[in-house]
Design a protein around this motif. Structure first.
Motif, PDB file in Angstrom:
ATOM      1  N   ALA A   1      27.920  -2.107   2.448  1.00 13.68           N
ATOM      2  CA  ALA A   1      26.788  -1.415   3.053  1.00 13.68           C
ATOM      3  C   ALA A   1      25.489  -1.873   2.405  1.00 13.68           C
ATOM      4  N   PRO A   2      24.381  -1.896   3.170  1.00 15.10           N
ATOM      5  CA  PRO A   2      23.089  -2.290   2.577  1.00 15.10           C
ATOM      6  C   PRO A   2      22.710  -1.367   1.426  1.00 15.10           C
ATOM      7  N   SER A   3      22.193  -1.967   0.373  1.00 16.32           N
ATOM      8  CA  SER A   3      21.765  -1.203  -0.794  1.00 16.32           C
ATOM      9  C   SER A   3      20.381  -1.665  -1.183  1.00 16.32           C
ATOM     10  N   LEU A   4      19.549  -0.740  -1.558  1.00 14.35           N
ATOM     11  CA  LEU A   4      18.175  -1.068  -1.903  1.00 14.35           C
ATOM     12  C   LEU A   4      18.123  -1.825  -3.229  1.00 14.35           C
ATOM     13  N   ALA A   5      17.329  -2.895  -3.267  1.00 15.92           N
ATOM     14  CA  ALA A   5      17.060  -3.619  -4.502  1.00 15.92           C
ATOM     15  C   ALA A   5      15.728  -3.142  -5.065  1.00 15.92           C
ATOM     16  N   GLU A   6      15.645  -2.996  -6.373  1.00 18.99           N
ATOM     17  CA  GLU A   6      14.423  -2.554  -7.023  1.00 18.99           C
ATOM     18  C   GLU A   6      14.207  -3.359  -8.304  1.00 18.99           C
ATOM     19  N   SER A   7      12.959  -3.400  -8.738  1.00 18.54           N
ATOM     20  CA  SER A   7      12.615  -4.096  -9.980  1.00 18.54           C
ATOM     21  C   SER A   7      12.217  -3.089 -11.044  1.00 18.54           C
ATOM     22  N   LEU A   8      12.820  -3.211 -12.214  1.00 19.19           N
ATOM     23  CA  LEU A   8      12.438  -2.400 -13.362  1.00 19.19           C
ATOM     24  C   LEU A   8      11.597  -3.262 -14.300  1.00 19.19           C
ATOM     25  N   PRO A   9      10.383  -2.825 -14.646  1.00 19.49           N
ATOM     26  CA  PRO A   9       9.538  -3.610 -15.563  1.00 19.49           C
ATOM     27  C   PRO A   9      10.072  -3.522 -16.984  1.00 19.49           C
ATOM     28  N   PRO A  10       9.612  -4.385 -17.881  1.00 20.11           N
ATOM     29  CA  PRO A  10      10.056  -4.315 -19.278  1.00 20.11           C
ATOM     30  C   PRO A  10       9.821  -2.951 -19.915  1.00 20.11           C
ATOM     31  N   SER A  11       8.764  -2.255 -19.497  1.00 18.10           N
ATOM     32  CA  SER A  11       8.487  -0.934 -20.077  1.00 18.10           C
ATOM     33  C   SER A  11       9.592   0.070 -19.782  1.00 18.10           C
ATOM     34  N   ALA A  12      10.443  -0.217 -18.795  1.00 21.30           N
ATOM     35  CA  ALA A  12      11.564   0.687 -18.501  1.00 21.30           C
ATOM     36  C   ALA A  12      12.598   0.680 -19.626  1.00 21.30           C
ATOM     37  N   ARG A  13      12.576  -0.347 -20.469  1.00 24.27           N
ATOM     38  CA  ARG A  13      13.536  -0.401 -21.570  1.00 24.27           C
ATOM     39  C   ARG A  13      13.376   0.798 -22.506  1.00 24.27           C
ATOM     40  N   LYS A  14      12.140   1.283 -22.655  1.00 22.47           N
ATOM     41  CA  LYS A  14      11.897   2.417 -23.552  1.00 22.47           C
ATOM     42  C   LYS A  14      12.624   3.663 -23.068  1.00 22.47           C
TER      43      LYS A  14
ATOM     44  N   PHE B   1       5.561 -11.509 -17.789  1.00 22.38           N
ATOM     45  CA  PHE B   1       5.302 -10.376 -18.665  1.00 22.38           C
ATOM     46  C   PHE B   1       4.962 -10.873 -20.069  1.00 22.38           C
ATOM     47  N   ALA B   2       4.084 -10.137 -20.739  1.00 24.52           N
ATOM     48  CA  ALA B   2       3.579 -10.538 -22.045  1.00 24.52           C
ATOM     49  C   ALA B   2       4.710 -10.712 -23.051  1.00 24.52           C
ATOM     50  N   GLY B   3       4.571 -11.746 -23.868  1.00 21.06           N
ATOM     51  CA  GLY B   3       5.531 -11.971 -24.942  1.00 21.06           C
ATOM     52  C   GLY B   3       6.919 -12.358 -24.482  1.00 21.06           C
ATOM     53  N   GLY B   4       7.062 -12.774 -23.236  1.00 15.74           N
ATOM     54  CA  GLY B   4       8.376 -13.147 -22.730  1.00 15.74           C
ATOM     55  C   GLY B   4       9.296 -11.978 -22.479  1.00 15.74           C
ATOM     56  N   ALA B   5       8.756 -10.759 -22.447  1.00 17.71           N
ATOM     57  CA  ALA B   5       9.574  -9.569 -22.196  1.00 17.71           C
ATOM     58  C   ALA B   5      10.148  -9.612 -20.784  1.00 17.71           C
ATOM     59  N   THR B   6      11.294  -8.997 -20.613  1.00 18.78           N
ATOM     60  CA  THR B   6      11.933  -8.959 -19.303  1.00 18.78           C
ATOM     61  C   THR B   6      12.411  -7.557 -18.973  1.00 18.78           C
ATOM     62  N   GLY B   7      12.416  -7.274 -17.692  1.00 17.40           N
ATOM     63  CA  GLY B   7      13.039  -6.060 -17.182  1.00 17.40           C
ATOM     64  C   GLY B   7      14.294  -6.432 -16.426  1.00 17.40           C
ATOM     65  N   PHE B   8      14.557  -5.734 -15.330  1.00 19.31           N
ATOM     66  CA  PHE B   8      15.790  -5.963 -14.573  1.00 19.31           C
ATOM     67  C   PHE B   8      15.504  -5.868 -13.078  1.00 19.31           C
ATOM     68  N   HIS B   9      16.121  -6.765 -12.306  1.00 17.60           N
ATOM     69  CA  HIS B   9      16.175  -6.614 -10.856  1.00 17.60           C
ATOM     70  C   HIS B   9      17.543  -5.998 -10.540  1.00 17.60           C
ATOM     71  N   ILE B  10      17.546  -4.835  -9.951  1.00 16.70           N
ATOM     72  CA  ILE B  10      18.801  -4.101  -9.808  1.00 16.70           C
ATOM     73  C   ILE B  10      19.122  -3.806  -8.348  1.00 16.70           C
TER      74      ILE B  10
ATOM     75  N   LYS C   1      12.199   3.974 -12.998  1.00 14.54           N
ATOM     76  CA  LYS C   1      11.646   4.344 -14.302  1.00 14.54           C
ATOM     77  C   LYS C   1      11.155   5.788 -14.285  1.00 14.54           C
ATOM     78  N   LYS C   2      10.472   6.185 -13.231  1.00 16.71           N
ATOM     79  CA  LYS C   2       9.993   7.561 -13.107  1.00 16.71           C
ATOM     80  C   LYS C   2      11.168   8.535 -13.054  1.00 16.71           C
ATOM     81  N   ALA C   3      12.217   8.185 -12.308  1.00 14.38           N
ATOM     82  CA  ALA C   3      13.392   9.061 -12.211  1.00 14.38           C
ATOM     83  C   ALA C   3      14.047   9.259 -13.573  1.00 14.38           C
ATOM     84  N   LEU C   4      14.144   8.188 -14.356  1.00 10.29           N
ATOM     85  CA  LEU C   4      14.771   8.285 -15.679  1.00 10.29           C
ATOM     86  C   LEU C   4      13.910   9.104 -16.640  1.00 10.29           C
ATOM     87  N   ALA C   5      12.592   8.910 -16.581  1.00 13.33           N
ATOM     88  CA  ALA C   5      11.702   9.692 -17.440  1.00 13.33           C
ATOM     89  C   ALA C   5      11.789  11.173 -17.084  1.00 13.33           C
TER      90      ALA C   5
END
Length: 557
Positions: A73-86, A121-130, A334-338
């Motif tokens: 089934a189709p599933s939504l793809a989203e991008s998490l920025p590096p700040s989501a790691r916190k 992203f600054a300093g080579g930081a990475t997030g996730f494409h999920i 990120k907002k949902a997790l916070a």
């Protein structure tokens, strides 16, 4: 959710890696009708809250309709920025997501307002494409491993008992049996469906948004874009984005206002309508043209909304159930997790220190509203950067209230949003943010700027000036506690943390430091001993400048 009153998924005693998608562990024990916490919905917010509460020794039961969706089934793809790691680290889920095999998110490529740019992203930081379906399954498995109980079933609309009696929820389990659950606390994490939250929902009707999405595959990859970049593009009728799920697969979406433009006008089906909108773009057209579409297009509503209240009795609205910010903000998961983290802290506080239950619930509600207002305010600059919309931008061909099929000006989408976002108040997003001016406002404060430049030039030892305090609720560890905060002219209601710096600790250490540089070193050593994140030097000096401007610290010789 599993069959009958059985099939609860438990985290203790499984076989193999507990958060692998194929791992489904069931237990034949009955559902407890009076758990400490009942969580409706097992998406990112529900799973994260359940994991935290279980880790903290509370009984958390999650009711989830479909924990194992059809992988086709189709599933939504989203991008998490590096700040989501916190926030992933704060919820104990960073390792789970890092091991999930998601494509790294290294930056953005934008064609916005006619200007193209590529930003890593600054300093080579990475997030996730999920992929949301996979992420949800991983997080539910992690919650189960922590000891939360995942139940398959459908919850009916919660009913509130007499004052002080809490909520009653009837759950229809997969096997057909019905169970009435009376939890001590209830968390609505059902997203846009908002099982309980719809009672309190406030729609942002001035800016409705529809997302039309389609998946694409290019076995040779795309030479014109960076494989690990998210793509965003503005055009007259709306905007578009693309998230990669692998080096050869991408999701592409167009975001439209259905009240301004009839999406299906002149199209045989939704896929044809989608392709017609893509023809209005440049960047997205360049990646879809050489690719092969996978399946048909589908549409989901993406309009913003908030709530008139976020806590009701012993119930909290969490994540997208509480509010939904425009995807332009890139803060969805990120907002949902916070929100889930703060909800778990709130419930943990209320159960372990009942005398603070009302204070904790009020704290949660104020911070949820502040988060939403801040994200909405952040959209204003993005809308302005398109160069479209604004005062007088609606053309003679239509208006900001044009209905489906009506003629609208080419930039009516952006004009409508510019008008809606105008003059919105700013608000803070951090749970412990004070009630007072933002960091952006203080950068332009002449007294703070003068103090900052004086400190950079060297001011010698700092002595303590005025030091008035007041108790206010703050998150400390996994609870909300009443703790002292500094009262200053700019923060008369009290401020304890600013830019992640503990102001009271700075004042305490200032008397023993020879100069601001030495104070920074002493504070950094203290933060490391307390296992707190490191503080940027410029931010720290800025905080000291604020204390000097407010007379809390006084430069001396």
């Amino acid at each position: 959710m599993s069959g009958d009153r059985l099939g609860a998924t438990h985290g203790r005693g499984g076989v193999g890696c507990p958060w692998l998608p194929q791992s489904t562990r069931t237990n034949t024990s009955p559902v407890n009708p009076t758990p400490q916490v009942l969580i409706l919905g097992g998406g990112p917010a529900g799973a994260a809250a359940a994991r935290l509460l279980a880790q903290w020794g509370l009984e958390a039961v999650v009711v989830e309709r479909s924990p194992d969706p059809d992988p086709a089934a189709p599933s939504l793809a989203e991008s998490l920025p590096p700040s989501a790691r916190k926030v992933l680290a704060a919820t104990g889920l960073l390792g789970v997501v890092e091991a999930g095999g998601f494509l790294p998110n290294s930056g953005n490529t934008a064609l916005w307002g006619g200007e193209g740019r590529r930003d890593d992203f600054a300093g080579g930081a990475t997030g996730f494409h999920i992929l949301r379906s996979r992420l949800d399954r991983l997080l539910r498995g992690a919650a189960a491993e922590a000891g939360a109980e995942i139940v398959r079933g459908v919850a009916r609309l919660p009913e509130q008992g007499a004052e002080g009696d809490g909520w009653r929820v009837e759950v229809a389990l997969d096997g057909g049996k019905r169970v009435e659950v009376r939890p001590h606390w209830l968390l609505d994490c059902t997203g846009r469906a908002g099982l309980l939250a719809r009672r309190y929902r406030v729609l942002e009707s001035e800016a409705p948004t529809l997302a039309v999405l389609r998946r694409y595959r290019n076995d040779s990859g795309w030479e014109n874009v960076i494989a690990t970049h998210a793509l965003v593009e503005s055009f007259g009728r709306g905007w578009a984005w693309s998230v990669p799920t692998s080096e050869t697969a991408r999701h592409v979406a167009v975001m439209l206002d259905p009240q301004l433009h009839a999406v299906m006008e002149g199209a045989a089906d939704l896929s044809a309508a989608f392709e017609a909108e893509i023809a209005n773009t440049a960047l997205m057209h360049s990646i879809t043209t050489p690719a092969v579409s996978v399946g048909e297009a589908w549409a989901v509503t993406a309009s913003m909304y908030t709530s008139s209240r976020f806590a009701s009795g012993r119930a909290l609205l969490v994540g997208d159930a509480a509010s939904f910010a425009d995807p332009m903000s890139s803060y969805g998961v990120k907002k949902a997790l916070a929100s889930a983290w703060l909800a778990a802290v709130t419930v943990n506080t209320a159960i372990r220190t009942p005398e603070l239950a009302e204070t904790a619930a009020d704290f949660y509600g104020r911070r949820e509203q502040a988060m939403y207002e801040a994200l909405r305010e952040g959209l204003a600059s993005q809308v302005a950067e398109t160069g479209l919309g604004g005062e007088g931008a609606v053309g003679t061909g239509g208006s900001a209230n044009a209905g489906p099929g009506a003629s609208a000006s080419d930039d009516a989408f952006w004009d409508r949003r510019a008008r809606w976002l105008a003059d919105r108040p700013e608000a803070a997003t951090d749970a412990n943010s004070p009630d007072g001016p933002s960091a952006e406002a203080l950068r332009d404060d002449p007294d703070v700027r003068a103090a900052f430049h004086a400190l950079r030039l060297g001011s010698g030892q700092l002595r303590v000036g005025r030091r008035d305090t007041v108790d206010r609720p703050l998150v400390i560890g996994n609870r909300i506690r009443m703790a002292p905060a500094l009262v200053t002219p700019r923060f008369p209601a009290g401020v304890r943390y600013f830019r992640d710096v503990d102001l009271l600790r700075v004042v305490h250490l200032a008397a023993g430091a020879a100069n601001p540089g030495a104070l920074y070193e002493t504070y950094s050593e203290w933060a490391a001993r307390e296992d707190l994140p490191p503080v940027d030097l410029a931010n720290f000096i800025g905080v000291v400048a604020l204390l000097v401007a407010d007379g809390v610290l006084v430069p001396g010789r």
